[in-house]
Design a protein around this motif. Sequence first.
Motif, mmCIF file in Angstrom:
data_model
loop_
_atom_site.group_PDB
_atom_site.id
_atom_site.type_symbol
_atom_site.label_atom_id
_atom_site.label_comp_id
_atom_site.label_asym_id
_atom_site.label_seq_id
_atom_site.Cartn_x
_atom_site.Cartn_y
_atom_site.Cartn_z
ATOM 1 N N VAL A 27 1.037 5.147 1.108
ATOM 2 C CA VAL A 27 0.373 6.061 2.049
ATOM 3 C C VAL A 27 0.776 7.487 1.699
ATOM 4 C CG1 VAL A 27 0.285 6.812 4.465
ATOM 5 C CG2 VAL A 27 0.192 4.386 3.920
ATOM 6 N N GLN B 251 0.825 -1.200 0.000
ATOM 7 C CA GLN B 251 0.000 0.000 0.000
ATOM 8 C C GLN B 251 0.867 1.260 0.000
ATOM 9 O OE1 GLN B 251 -3.663 -0.791 0.977
ATOM 10 N NE2 GLN B 251 -3.617 0.884 -0.479
ATOM 11 N N VAL C 112 -4.036 10.249 4.299
ATOM 12 C CA VAL C 112 -4.266 10.876 5.601
ATOM 13 C C VAL C 112 -4.376 12.372 5.340
ATOM 14 C CG1 VAL C 112 -3.377 11.258 7.927
ATOM 15 C CG2 VAL C 112 -2.863 9.106 6.741
ATOM 16 N N HIS D 272 -14.643 7.581 2.328
ATOM 17 C CA HIS D 272 -13.797 6.538 1.761
ATOM 18 C C HIS D 272 -13.097 5.726 2.854
ATOM 19 C CE1 HIS D 272 -11.350 4.575 -1.164
ATOM 20 N NE2 HIS D 272 -11.984 5.230 -2.116
ATOM 21 N N GLU D 273 -13.074 4.399 2.703
ATOM 22 C CA GLU D 273 -12.495 3.559 3.777
ATOM 23 C C GLU D 273 -10.972 3.695 3.888
ATOM 24 O OE1 GLU D 273 -12.218 -0.598 1.153
ATOM 25 O OE2 GLU D 273 -13.459 -0.499 2.974
ATOM 26 N N ARG D 274 -10.312 4.162 2.812
ATOM 27 C CA ARG D 274 -8.851 4.304 2.891
ATOM 28 C C ARG D 274 -8.441 5.753 3.206
ATOM 29 N NH1 ARG D 274 -7.788 3.624 -1.842
ATOM 30 N NH2 ARG D 274 -9.504 2.353 -2.601
ATOM 31 N N PHE D 275 -9.407 6.579 3.655
ATOM 32 C CA PHE D 275 -9.092 7.972 4.034
ATOM 33 C C PHE D 275 -9.178 8.130 5.547
ATOM 34 C CE2 PHE D 275 -10.135 12.390 5.014
ATOM 35 C CZ PHE D 275 -9.149 13.060 4.300
ATOM 36 N N MET D 276 -8.182 8.794 6.104
ATOM 37 C CA MET D 276 -8.208 9.081 7.537
ATOM 38 C C MET D 276 -8.043 10.594 7.712
ATOM 39 S SD MET D 276 -5.410 7.643 10.153
ATOM 40 C CE MET D 276 -5.047 8.473 11.648
ATOM 41 N N LEU E 233 -6.999 8.276 -3.804
ATOM 42 C CA LEU E 233 -7.867 7.223 -3.250
ATOM 43 C C LEU E 233 -8.413 6.348 -4.378
ATOM 44 C CD1 LEU E 233 -9.820 9.359 -0.622
ATOM 45 C CD2 LEU E 233 -8.338 7.395 -0.094
ATOM 46 N N ASP F 64 -4.514 4.246 -3.226
ATOM 47 C CA ASP F 64 -3.630 4.685 -2.140
ATOM 48 C C ASP F 64 -4.426 4.916 -0.843
ATOM 49 O OD1 ASP F 64 -1.765 4.700 -4.128
ATOM 50 O OD2 ASP F 64 -1.449 6.870 -4.151
ATOM 51 N N CYS F 65 -3.714 4.893 0.288
ATOM 52 C CA CYS F 65 -4.303 5.316 1.562
ATOM 53 C C CYS F 65 -3.939 6.780 1.751
ATOM 54 C CB CYS F 65 -3.698 4.545 2.737
ATOM 55 S SG CYS F 65 -4.196 2.853 2.784
#
Length: 244
Positions: free
Chosen positions: A5, A3, A31, A44-48, A24, A28-29
């Motif tokens: 980031v 992955q 932040v 989105h599940e891969r966004f923090m 995304l 990609d993840c």
Amino acid sequence: MKQSVVLITGASRGIGEALALALLSRGDCVVGLSRGVSEETIAHERFMALNVDLSSLAEVEMAMHRLFETLTPDGLDSITLINNAAALAPLAPIEACAANDIASHLHVSTAAPTVLTSLFLHKTAEWPVPRTVAIMTSGFAGIPAASMSLYCASKAFLNMFVRCVREEQRLSPRPARVIAIDPGMAETDMQVFARSRQDESFPMGALLRQAHDAGQVLAPRDVAARIVRLLDEREADEQPVLRV
Ligand SMILES: NC(=O)c1ccc[n+]([C@@H]2O[C@H](COP(=O)([O-])OP(=O)(O)OC[C@H]3O[C@@H](n4cnc5c(N)ncnc54)[C@H](OP(=O)(O)O)[C@@H]3O)[C@@H](O)[C@H]2O)c1
């Protein structure tokens, strides 16, 4: 699967939000570090989202320490920091700017990206993955403009900062890629606000209106797509400041 980031400041709006969505959508993840949050990215599940006011260096430091308590290089393909957020205000002759507004501008636009770059390079120094630091600059780094002394000087600072850190990385056993990116003109809150200013102390307003009328201001998603391409490309004799 490994992955990538990507940490992005100012992912709540404008170019930063468009960049987050582009990254995304390719897996990609991301932040996002800002005060607000975009509904499209947060879904989105891969966004923090990290709630950070970049005018507070204490908040910046705390957010990075917390983030790196959970982030490790295991399973990572690459890690990237995009210092995208910047302030435009105060947009006024310097004698009309209040001390607090000057300090806030400099914190968001110069101190925060400097401290974030320092913490990012320090915390990932031993990570065996490609590391990139990108900083959003502007053509205004080289154009002296009335009522924009803080904005222009901040961008000029960032360009020289990038050039110096690149020299440091050349001496490092595990050098990170460090670049400044000039996104050109994008239709964002920052651009709309600058264009709306009609007063004589801000002659650039008229030029920005002309550029808009001539169709030179691109949609943030088009600018983001070009930035993603620049992040992916790497030429042997890469320049410190890349233009989209
Ligand atoms: N738009 C253009 O035409 C253009 C041209 C050349 C260069 N640039 C550069 O491109 C970058 C992005 O510009 P943009 O037009 O997308 O700007 P924008 O629409 O004004 O968005 C700015 C972003 O920065 C964040 N931000 C501002 N102050 C913050 C603070 N105190 N703490 C945390 N986050 C903060 C905002 O998030 P919150 O408000 O949610 O915190 C927002 O997400 C900037 O570096 C700008 O100088 C833009």
